[in-house]
Design a protein around this motif. Sequence first.
Motif, PDB file in Angstrom:
ATOM      1  N   VAL A   1     -40.422  -7.085  98.024  1.00  0.00           N
ATOM      2  CA  VAL A   1     -39.390  -5.927  97.904  1.00  0.00           C
ATOM      3  C   VAL A   1     -38.432  -6.530  97.037  1.00  0.00           C
ATOM      4  CG1 VAL A   1     -37.714  -4.964  99.440  1.00  0.00           C
ATOM      5  CG2 VAL A   1     -39.853  -5.830 100.575  1.00  0.00           C
ATOM      6  N   LEU A   2     -38.358  -5.626  95.926  1.00  0.00           N
ATOM      7  CA  LEU A   2     -37.483  -6.104  94.809  1.00  0.00           C
ATOM      8  C   LEU A   2     -36.325  -5.084  94.596  1.00  0.00           C
ATOM      9  CD1 LEU A   2     -37.566  -7.663  91.981  1.00  0.00           C
ATOM     10  CD2 LEU A   2     -38.823  -5.924  90.854  1.00  0.00           C
ATOM     11  N   SER A   3     -35.232  -5.702  94.193  1.00  0.00           N
ATOM     12  CA  SER A   3     -34.230  -4.800  93.934  1.00  0.00           C
ATOM     13  C   SER A   3     -33.140  -5.807  92.829  1.00  0.00           C
ATOM     14  CB  SER A   3     -33.212  -4.881  95.210  1.00  0.00           C
ATOM     15  OG  SER A   3     -32.736  -5.843  95.572  1.00  0.00           O
ATOM     16  N   TYR A   4     -32.229  -4.903  92.252  1.00  0.00           N
ATOM     17  CA  TYR A   4     -31.400  -5.103  91.107  1.00  0.00           C
ATOM     18  C   TYR A   4     -30.174  -4.981  91.438  1.00  0.00           C
ATOM     19  CZ  TYR A   4     -36.214  -3.474  90.066  1.00  0.00           C
ATOM     20  OH  TYR A   4     -37.406  -3.223  90.189  1.00  0.00           O
TER      21      TYR A   4
ATOM     22  N   PRO B   1     -24.119  -4.207  97.175  1.00  0.00           N
ATOM     23  CA  PRO B   1     -23.888  -4.872  98.450  1.00  0.00           C
ATOM     24  C   PRO B   1     -24.663  -3.808  99.722  1.00  0.00           C
ATOM     25  CG  PRO B   1     -21.760  -4.847  97.703  1.00  0.00           C
ATOM     26  CD  PRO B   1     -22.535  -4.235  96.669  1.00  0.00           C
ATOM     27  N   ILE B   2     -24.577  -2.496  99.378  1.00  0.00           N
ATOM     28  CA  ILE B   2     -25.487  -1.554 100.259  1.00  0.00           C
ATOM     29  C   ILE B   2     -26.962  -1.864 100.236  1.00  0.00           C
ATOM     30  CG2 ILE B   2     -25.891   1.015 100.770  1.00  0.00           C
ATOM     31  CD1 ILE B   2     -23.280   1.649  99.648  1.00  0.00           C
ATOM     32  N   ILE B   3     -27.401  -1.965  98.877  1.00  0.00           N
ATOM     33  CA  ILE B   3     -28.693  -2.243  98.513  1.00  0.00           C
ATOM     34  C   ILE B   3     -29.015  -3.516  99.523  1.00  0.00           C
ATOM     35  CG2 ILE B   3     -30.538  -2.915  96.860  1.00  0.00           C
ATOM     36  CD1 ILE B   3     -28.663  -1.234  95.013  1.00  0.00           C
ATOM     37  N   THR B   4     -28.356  -4.571  99.307  1.00  0.00           N
ATOM     38  CA  THR B   4     -28.677  -5.795  99.846  1.00  0.00           C
ATOM     39  C   THR B   4     -28.649  -5.377 101.488  1.00  0.00           C
ATOM     40  OG1 THR B   4     -27.760  -7.018  98.094  1.00  0.00           O
ATOM     41  CG2 THR B   4     -27.959  -8.122 100.125  1.00  0.00           C
ATOM     42  N   GLN B   5     -27.878  -4.713 101.684  1.00  0.00           N
ATOM     43  CA  GLN B   5     -27.827  -4.597 103.525  1.00  0.00           C
ATOM     44  C   GLN B   5     -28.857  -3.715 103.728  1.00  0.00           C
ATOM     45  OE1 GLN B   5     -25.281  -6.206 105.018  1.00  0.00           O
ATOM     46  NE2 GLN B   5     -26.209  -5.623 106.872  1.00  0.00           N
ATOM     47  N   ASN B   6     -29.483  -2.872 102.905  1.00  0.00           N
ATOM     48  CA  ASN B   6     -30.608  -2.125 103.345  1.00  0.00           C
ATOM     49  C   ASN B   6     -31.884  -3.047 103.399  1.00  0.00           C
ATOM     50  OD1 ASN B   6     -29.665   0.344 103.639  1.00  0.00           O
ATOM     51  ND2 ASN B   6     -29.687   0.956 101.602  1.00  0.00           N
ATOM     52  N   ILE B   7     -31.868  -4.017 102.605  1.00  0.00           N
ATOM     53  CA  ILE B   7     -33.036  -4.987 102.522  1.00  0.00           C
ATOM     54  C   ILE B   7     -33.032  -5.880 103.687  1.00  0.00           C
ATOM     55  CG2 ILE B   7     -34.104  -6.683 101.051  1.00  0.00           C
ATOM     56  CD1 ILE B   7     -33.307  -5.426  98.694  1.00  0.00           C
TER      57      ILE B   7
ATOM     58  N   PHE C   1     -20.468  -2.220  85.892  1.00  0.00           N
ATOM     59  CA  PHE C   1     -21.839  -1.643  85.369  1.00  0.00           C
ATOM     60  C   PHE C   1     -21.864  -0.231  85.860  1.00  0.00           C
ATOM     61  CE2 PHE C   1     -22.420  -6.239  84.810  1.00  0.00           C
ATOM     62  CZ  PHE C   1     -23.166  -6.117  83.315  1.00  0.00           C
ATOM     63  N   ILE C   2     -22.741   0.523  85.045  1.00  0.00           N
ATOM     64  CA  ILE C   2     -23.440   1.617  85.627  1.00  0.00           C
ATOM     65  C   ILE C   2     -24.676   1.384  85.580  1.00  0.00           C
ATOM     66  CG2 ILE C   2     -23.882   4.185  84.892  1.00  0.00           C
ATOM     67  CD1 ILE C   2     -21.154   3.894  83.374  1.00  0.00           C
ATOM     68  N   HIS C   3     -25.508   1.332  86.735  1.00  0.00           N
ATOM     69  CA  HIS C   3     -26.961   0.991  86.974  1.00  0.00           C
ATOM     70  C   HIS C   3     -27.844   1.421  87.650  1.00  0.00           C
ATOM     71  CE1 HIS C   3     -25.700  -0.413  91.053  1.00  0.00           C
ATOM     72  NE2 HIS C   3     -24.410  -0.716  90.343  1.00  0.00           N
ATOM     73  N   THR C   4     -29.145   1.316  87.611  1.00  0.00           N
ATOM     74  CA  THR C   4     -30.108   1.811  88.289  1.00  0.00           C
ATOM     75  C   THR C   4     -29.964   1.304  89.882  1.00  0.00           C
ATOM     76  OG1 THR C   4     -31.784   1.571  86.300  1.00  0.00           O
ATOM     77  CG2 THR C   4     -32.663   1.890  88.422  1.00  0.00           C
ATOM     78  N   ASP C   5     -30.245   2.385  90.499  1.00  0.00           N
ATOM     79  CA  ASP C   5     -30.021   1.976  92.123  1.00  0.00           C
ATOM     80  C   ASP C   5     -31.263   2.254  92.857  1.00  0.00           C
ATOM     81  OD1 ASP C   5     -29.359   2.170  94.650  1.00  0.00           O
ATOM     82  OD2 ASP C   5     -28.412   4.077  94.547  1.00  0.00           O
ATOM     83  N   ARG C   6     -31.953   1.049  92.992  1.00  0.00           N
ATOM     84  CA  ARG C   6     -33.492   1.116  93.163  1.00  0.00           C
ATOM     85  C   ARG C   6     -34.080  -0.224  93.918  1.00  0.00           C
ATOM     86  NH1 ARG C   6     -37.079   1.305  87.960  1.00  0.00           N
ATOM     87  NH2 ARG C   6     -36.033   3.650  87.931  1.00  0.00           N
ATOM     88  N   ILE C   7     -34.718   0.037  94.985  1.00  0.00           N
ATOM     89  CA  ILE C   7     -35.833  -0.491  95.623  1.00  0.00           C
ATOM     90  C   ILE C   7     -37.140  -0.512  95.207  1.00  0.00           C
ATOM     91  CG2 ILE C   7     -36.601  -1.717  97.811  1.00  0.00           C
ATOM     92  CD1 ILE C   7     -33.627  -1.138  98.863  1.00  0.00           C
ATOM     93  N   SER C   8     -37.732  -1.423  94.920  1.00  0.00           N
ATOM     94  CA  SER C   8     -39.087  -1.368  94.307  1.00  0.00           C
ATOM     95  C   SER C   8     -40.191  -2.263  95.058  1.00  0.00           C
ATOM     96  CB  SER C   8     -39.355  -1.984  92.965  1.00  0.00           C
ATOM     97  OG  SER C   8     -38.404  -1.397  92.031  1.00  0.00           O
ATOM     98  N   LEU C   9     -41.437  -1.884  95.154  1.00  0.00           N
ATOM     99  CA  LEU C   9     -42.420  -2.604  96.014  1.00  0.00           C
ATOM    100  C   LEU C   9     -43.369  -3.073  94.778  1.00  0.00           C
ATOM    101  CD1 LEU C   9     -42.871  -0.522  99.155  1.00  0.00           C
ATOM    102  CD2 LEU C   9     -41.300  -2.493  98.728  1.00  0.00           C
ATOM    103  N   ILE C  10     -43.761  -4.486  94.956  1.00  0.00           N
ATOM    104  CA  ILE C  10     -44.835  -4.987  94.234  1.00  0.00           C
ATOM    105  C   ILE C  10     -45.905  -5.583  94.998  1.00  0.00           C
ATOM    106  CG2 ILE C  10     -45.232  -6.796  92.490  1.00  0.00           C
ATOM    107  CD1 ILE C  10     -42.503  -6.458  91.484  1.00  0.00           C
TER     108      ILE C  10
ATOM    109  N   LEU D   1     -44.481   1.269  94.030  1.00  0.00           N
ATOM    110  CA  LEU D   1     -43.430   2.291  94.354  1.00  0.00           C
ATOM    111  C   LEU D   1     -42.119   1.987  93.955  1.00  0.00           C
ATOM    112  CD1 LEU D   1     -44.895   2.997  97.916  1.00  0.00           C
ATOM    113  CD2 LEU D   1     -44.587   4.710  96.047  1.00  0.00           C
ATOM    114  N   ASN D   2     -41.172   2.927  93.587  1.00  0.00           N
ATOM    115  CA  ASN D   2     -39.657   2.805  93.660  1.00  0.00           C
ATOM    116  C   ASN D   2     -38.904   3.767  94.686  1.00  0.00           C
ATOM    117  OD1 ASN D   2     -39.667   1.104  91.317  1.00  0.00           O
ATOM    118  ND2 ASN D   2     -40.074   2.804  89.765  1.00  0.00           N
ATOM    119  N   PHE D   3     -37.951   3.226  94.962  1.00  0.00           N
ATOM    120  CA  PHE D   3     -37.280   4.037  96.112  1.00  0.00           C
ATOM    121  C   PHE D   3     -35.572   3.913  95.605  1.00  0.00           C
ATOM    122  CE2 PHE D   3     -40.899   2.246  98.369  1.00  0.00           C
ATOM    123  CZ  PHE D   3     -41.333   3.279  98.957  1.00  0.00           C
ATOM    124  N   ASN D   4     -34.736   5.035  96.025  1.00  0.00           N
ATOM    125  CA  ASN D   4     -33.495   4.925  95.931  1.00  0.00           C
ATOM    126  C   ASN D   4     -32.877   3.674  96.785  1.00  0.00           C
ATOM    127  OD1 ASN D   4     -30.634   5.252  96.684  1.00  0.00           O
ATOM    128  ND2 ASN D   4     -30.806   7.185  95.543  1.00  0.00           N
ATOM    129  N   GLY D   5     -32.122   2.681  96.088  1.00  0.00           N
ATOM    130  CA  GLY D   5     -31.745   1.512  96.680  1.00  0.00           C
ATOM    131  C   GLY D   5     -30.549   1.843  97.658  1.00  0.00           C
TER     132      GLY D   5
END
Lengths: 198, 136
Positions: free
Chosen positions: A56-59, A69-75, A159-168, A176-180
Motif C-alpha cells: 500500500v503506497l502513498s506520497y 495526514p488524512i492520507i496517512t490516517q486513511n492508511i 506543495f501542490i501534489h498528487t493525492d493518491r494511494i497506490s497498490l503494488i 491500482l491507484n485510488f484517491n488518497g
Amino acid sequence: MDFKKIYVLVFISLIFSGCGKEIPVIKDLNRTDYKLITQDSTQFNFPSDLKGKTVVLSYIYTNCPDICPIITQNIISINKQIDKEEIDNIVYVEISFDPERDIPSVLKNYAEVRGIKSPNWYFLTGDKKTVFNLLKDLNVYALSGDTTITPQNDSLYYFIHTDRISLIDKQNRLRLNFNGSNADKKEIINSIKQIKQQ
Amino acid sequence: MKKLFLLFFGLLISCNTAGDFNITNQWFRPAVKGMNTALYFTIDNNTNQTDTLFSVKSNIAGMVQIHETFEKNRLKGMRAIEYVAVKPHTKIYFKPGGLHVMVMNLKNDYKKNSSAEFELYFKKKGLVKIKAVAKE
C-alpha cells in the motif's frame, strides 16, 4: 448430457468467469531500483526490497497540515482492518516528496506522533534526484507552491501534489491507484485481497 | 384590536430571537515542534446577522492563517483566504480536506490528547477563545 444441463453449466461458468477478473498492470516497476532511506536511517531498495509483498503506497510531505495526514490516517484505518482480518504479507510505504526537509528523524517523528509502530511500515526519503525520478516513474507530481514568511522571519512552504494511494503486487507491479485523502477504504481493502491472490 | 396586538407582539418576539453563536467540535492534528498542523471546528451562527471570521491567533505557533484546500489539474494544494462569512442560521464546517486553520511552525510538540488555546476574531462577535484537543 442433455442440452438443459449444458445450458446450466455454461451459465454457471459465465458467472464465475467475472469473479477472478485480472486487475490490469499499470506499470512494471522492476526496470529500475531506487536506493532510498527509511525513517530508521537504513537503506531501502525500491521496489526490490518489496518483492513478495503486497504494498500500500502513498506520497506525502510531513509539513502538510491537511491532505497528507488524512492520507496517512486513511492508511492507518486500512492497516487496522487488514490486521483485524489477519491478512499477512502487506507492507505500507509512504514516500516523501520533500526529501530535503523530510530527513529520517523527521519522518520518524511524523510516524511516532501518529502512533505508527508497525515494522511493516516504511517512510522513505533519499537523494532529491533519486526521489523525483522515482515519483516520475510512478506518475506522481509535487510542485512547490507559495512560500510564506512568518513574523519571526521563518519561511513556510507548501506543495501542490498528487493525492493518491497506490497498490503494488508481489511482483513489484503497480496495479491500482485510488484517491488518497478521500479514499474508499473498503474498496482499497477488497482490492488488496484481490491483488494478493494474483 | 386584540388580534392586532397579538400579531404585533408575535412579530416583535420573532424579530428578536437572536440565538447563540457557538464554536463546537474543535480539534487539531497532533504534530511535533517546528511542523505545521491544522485546526478544525464548526461555527454555528444561530443569530439573525451574518458574521465574518477574519483572523485566528495562537501563541503555540509562529504563524496562523485561515486556509482552504483546493484541487487543480488533479493536484491538491492549500491557499490562504482572508475571511469566512457565516450567514444567519447556518453552520460553517472547518474540516479535513476543506476549510482549516493552518497552524504553522509549532513551538512545542503536540501529541494526541494534548490541548491548545486559540483566539478566533469575528467582525460582529469579536474575540472568541477556544480550547482544542489534539486527535486524529
